[in-house]
Design a protein around this motif. Sequence first.
Motif, PDB file in Angstrom:
ATOM      1  N   TYR A   1       0.828  -1.201   0.000  1.00 12.59           N
ATOM      2  CA  TYR A   1       0.000   0.000   0.000  1.00 12.59           C
ATOM      3  C   TYR A   1       0.868   1.259   0.000  1.00 12.59           C
ATOM      4  O   TYR A   1       0.660   2.200  -0.770  1.00 12.59           O
ATOM      5  CB  TYR A   1      -0.895  -0.087   1.228  1.00 12.59           C
ATOM      6  CG  TYR A   1      -1.844   1.038   1.382  1.00 12.59           C
ATOM      7  CD1 TYR A   1      -2.768   1.329   0.391  1.00 12.59           C
ATOM      8  CD2 TYR A   1      -1.836   1.812   2.532  1.00 12.59           C
ATOM      9  CE1 TYR A   1      -3.641   2.363   0.539  1.00 12.59           C
ATOM     10  CE2 TYR A   1      -2.718   2.841   2.683  1.00 12.59           C
ATOM     11  CZ  TYR A   1      -3.609   3.117   1.683  1.00 12.59           C
ATOM     12  OH  TYR A   1      -4.475   4.141   1.837  1.00 12.59           O
TER      13      TYR A   1
ATOM     14  N   ASP B   1     -10.650   0.460  11.098  1.00 15.51           N
ATOM     15  CA  ASP B   1     -10.353  -0.298   9.880  1.00 15.51           C
ATOM     16  C   ASP B   1     -10.657  -1.759  10.210  1.00 15.51           C
ATOM     17  O   ASP B   1     -10.614  -2.133  11.380  1.00 15.51           O
ATOM     18  CB  ASP B   1      -8.869  -0.138   9.493  1.00 15.51           C
ATOM     19  CG  ASP B   1      -8.609  -0.499   8.044  1.00 15.51           C
ATOM     20  OD1 ASP B   1      -8.393   0.424   7.226  1.00 15.51           O
ATOM     21  OD2 ASP B   1      -8.626  -1.707   7.717  1.00 15.51           O
TER      22      ASP B   1
ATOM     23  N   CYS C   1     -11.947   3.825   7.850  1.00 12.85           N
ATOM     24  CA  CYS C   1     -11.085   2.958   7.044  1.00 12.85           C
ATOM     25  C   CYS C   1      -9.687   3.584   6.983  1.00 12.85           C
ATOM     26  O   CYS C   1      -9.194   3.945   5.906  1.00 12.85           O
ATOM     27  CB  CYS C   1     -11.658   2.719   5.651  1.00 12.85           C
ATOM     28  SG  CYS C   1     -13.279   1.934   5.676  1.00 12.85           S
TER      29      CYS C   1
ATOM     30  N   ARG D   1      -3.022  15.466   1.503  1.00 16.63           N
ATOM     31  CA  ARG D   1      -3.983  15.103   2.562  1.00 16.63           C
ATOM     32  C   ARG D   1      -4.219  16.313   3.473  1.00 16.63           C
ATOM     33  O   ARG D   1      -5.354  16.609   3.857  1.00 16.63           O
ATOM     34  CB  ARG D   1      -3.437  13.947   3.395  1.00 16.63           C
ATOM     35  CG  ARG D   1      -3.397  12.600   2.691  1.00 16.63           C
ATOM     36  CD  ARG D   1      -2.829  11.589   3.656  1.00 16.63           C
ATOM     37  NE  ARG D   1      -2.541  10.294   3.107  1.00 16.63           N
ATOM     38  CZ  ARG D   1      -3.401   9.280   3.022  1.00 16.63           C
ATOM     39  NH1 ARG D   1      -4.646   9.456   3.412  1.00 16.63           N
ATOM     40  NH2 ARG D   1      -3.024   8.106   2.543  1.00 16.63           N
TER      41      ARG D   1
ATOM     42  N   THR E   1     -10.996   7.993   3.088  1.00 16.21           N
ATOM     43  CA  THR E   1     -10.159   7.982   1.894  1.00 16.21           C
ATOM     44  C   THR E   1      -9.918   6.533   1.463  1.00 16.21           C
ATOM     45  O   THR E   1      -9.374   5.731   2.227  1.00 16.21           O
ATOM     46  CB  THR E   1      -8.782   8.623   2.162  1.00 16.21           C
ATOM     47  OG1 THR E   1      -8.955   9.898   2.775  1.00 16.21           O
ATOM     48  CG2 THR E   1      -7.984   8.796   0.876  1.00 16.21           C
TER      49      THR E   1
ATOM     50  N   ALA F   1     -16.927  -1.273   8.404  1.00 19.25           N
ATOM     51  CA  ALA F   1     -17.567  -0.024   7.974  1.00 19.25           C
ATOM     52  C   ALA F   1     -19.084  -0.146   7.894  1.00 19.25           C
ATOM     53  O   ALA F   1     -19.789   0.857   7.931  1.00 19.25           O
ATOM     54  CB  ALA F   1     -17.012   0.389   6.613  1.00 19.25           C
TER      55      ALA F   1
HETATM   56  C1  LIG Z   1      -6.882   2.021   0.140  1.00 23.34           C
HETATM   57  S1  LIG Z   1      -6.909   1.825   1.878  1.00 23.34           S
HETATM   58  C2  LIG Z   1      -7.057   3.508   2.414  1.00 23.34           C
HETATM   59  C3  LIG Z   1      -6.516   3.725   3.793  1.00 23.34           C
HETATM   60  C4  LIG Z   1      -6.522   5.152   4.345  1.00 23.34           C
HETATM   61  N1  LIG Z   1      -7.840   5.696   4.462  1.00 23.34           N
HETATM   62  C5  LIG Z   1      -5.645   6.093   3.580  1.00 23.34           C
HETATM   63  O1  LIG Z   1      -6.091   7.117   3.131  1.00 23.34           O
HETATM   64  O2  LIG Z   1      -4.459   5.817   3.468  1.00 23.34           O
HETATM   65  C6  LIG Z   1      -8.505   1.175   2.180  1.00 23.34           C
HETATM   66  C7  LIG Z   1      -8.676   0.681   3.606  1.00 23.34           C
HETATM   67  O3  LIG Z   1     -10.038   0.325   3.797  1.00 23.34           O
HETATM   68  C8  LIG Z   1     -10.082  -0.795   4.655  1.00 23.34           C
HETATM   69  N2  LIG Z   1     -11.382  -1.441   4.475  1.00 23.34           N
HETATM   70  C9  LIG Z   1     -11.888  -1.997   3.343  1.00 23.34           C
HETATM   71  N3  LIG Z   1     -13.129  -2.465   3.553  1.00 23.34           N
HETATM   72  C10 LIG Z   1     -13.429  -2.195   4.851  1.00 23.34           C
HETATM   73  C11 LIG Z   1     -14.576  -2.449   5.663  1.00 23.34           C
HETATM   74  N4  LIG Z   1     -15.679  -3.057   5.186  1.00 23.34           N
HETATM   75  N5  LIG Z   1     -14.538  -2.035   6.953  1.00 23.34           N
HETATM   76  C12 LIG Z   1     -13.453  -1.414   7.442  1.00 23.34           C
HETATM   77  N6  LIG Z   1     -12.336  -1.165   6.727  1.00 23.34           N
HETATM   78  C13 LIG Z   1     -12.324  -1.550   5.434  1.00 23.34           C
HETATM   79  C14 LIG Z   1      -8.893  -1.632   4.227  1.00 23.34           C
HETATM   80  O4  LIG Z   1      -8.488  -2.526   5.240  1.00 23.34           O
HETATM   81  C15 LIG Z   1      -7.850  -0.554   3.943  1.00 23.34           C
HETATM   82  O5  LIG Z   1      -7.062  -0.286   5.063  1.00 23.34           O
END
Ligand SMILES: C[S@@+](CC[C@H](N)C(=O)[O-])C[C@H]1O[C@@H](n2cnc3c(N)ncnc32)[C@H](O)[C@@H]1O
Length: 218
Positions: free
Chosen positions: A10, A72, A48, A29, A115, A99
């Motif tokens: 990531y 998350d 998240c 950001r 995000t 979420a």
């Molecule tokens: C692309 S990352 C973005 C992370 C952060 N918001 C950022 O801006 O760097 C997406 C995140 O969403 C989390 N995620 C995906 N589906 C989710 C869910 N249903 N509930 C909670 N977290 C979730 C993933 O674990 C991941 O850490």
Amino acid sequence: MCVSREAFRYNFQFLILTLAVRIWVPAERKRIIATLGLKPGDKVLDHCCGLGGNLSPLCAAIAPGGSVEAMDHSPDMIEASTRLAKRRRLPVTVVQADAMQLPYPDETFDGVMHTGAINQFGDQRQKAMDEILRVTKPGGVIAIQDEGMSEEMTHTRFGKFLIKQNAMFLDPIPTELVPDGVEATVGRVMAGLFYNIVFRKPEIGGQKPEVGDQQPGA
Ligand SMILES: C[S@@+](CC[C@H](N)C(=O)[O-])C[C@H]1O[C@@H](n2cnc3c(N)ncnc32)[C@H](O)[C@@H]1O
């Protein structure tokens, strides 16, 4: 302690983004968060949170006296965010949660920042948004960014490369997630690679406050 493979991958994606489009993601950001009208003392949710890239600018926006909750569903991300918050001494509580079922009472937050995950939610997007709305105070600000490339960017070599890797860059901006009758500021951020939707949860029976001066991105 080593960073997990998921977290490393990531971070690497953001490094590529930084090099290819010459934006410094932490500064971007900070710029986005600065437009949200958060105030000292506010309570904010980083929804998240992933590796915690939004945590420092969120904490700066609500200082002094505010607090940030982060959630998350990935244990790796929880671990990484918790470690980052501890290292930087940020007033953040990180919890593992889904979420679709946020572990917070109704009307807890003055702001919710999301995000990077909502595009993946597919037909669960509205459910996720309903949960965000539930935990946001009336008048609280909600900001959602995810992949969504500007028309201009789709014609660039880098844009075409990204679309090949991830077709969600072509998804339309999900403005249907904004509640009926609510005005939202919709723009592009991250060099035109992400959309940004910002709006305030309506006050019950009152007028909607306006969101600040968010600038559409390049
Ligand atoms: C692309 S990352 C973005 C992370 C952060 N918001 C950022 O801006 O760097 C997406 C995140 O969403 C989390 N995620 C995906 N589906 C989710 C869910 N249903 N509930 C909670 N977290 C979730 C993933 O674990 C991941 O850490």
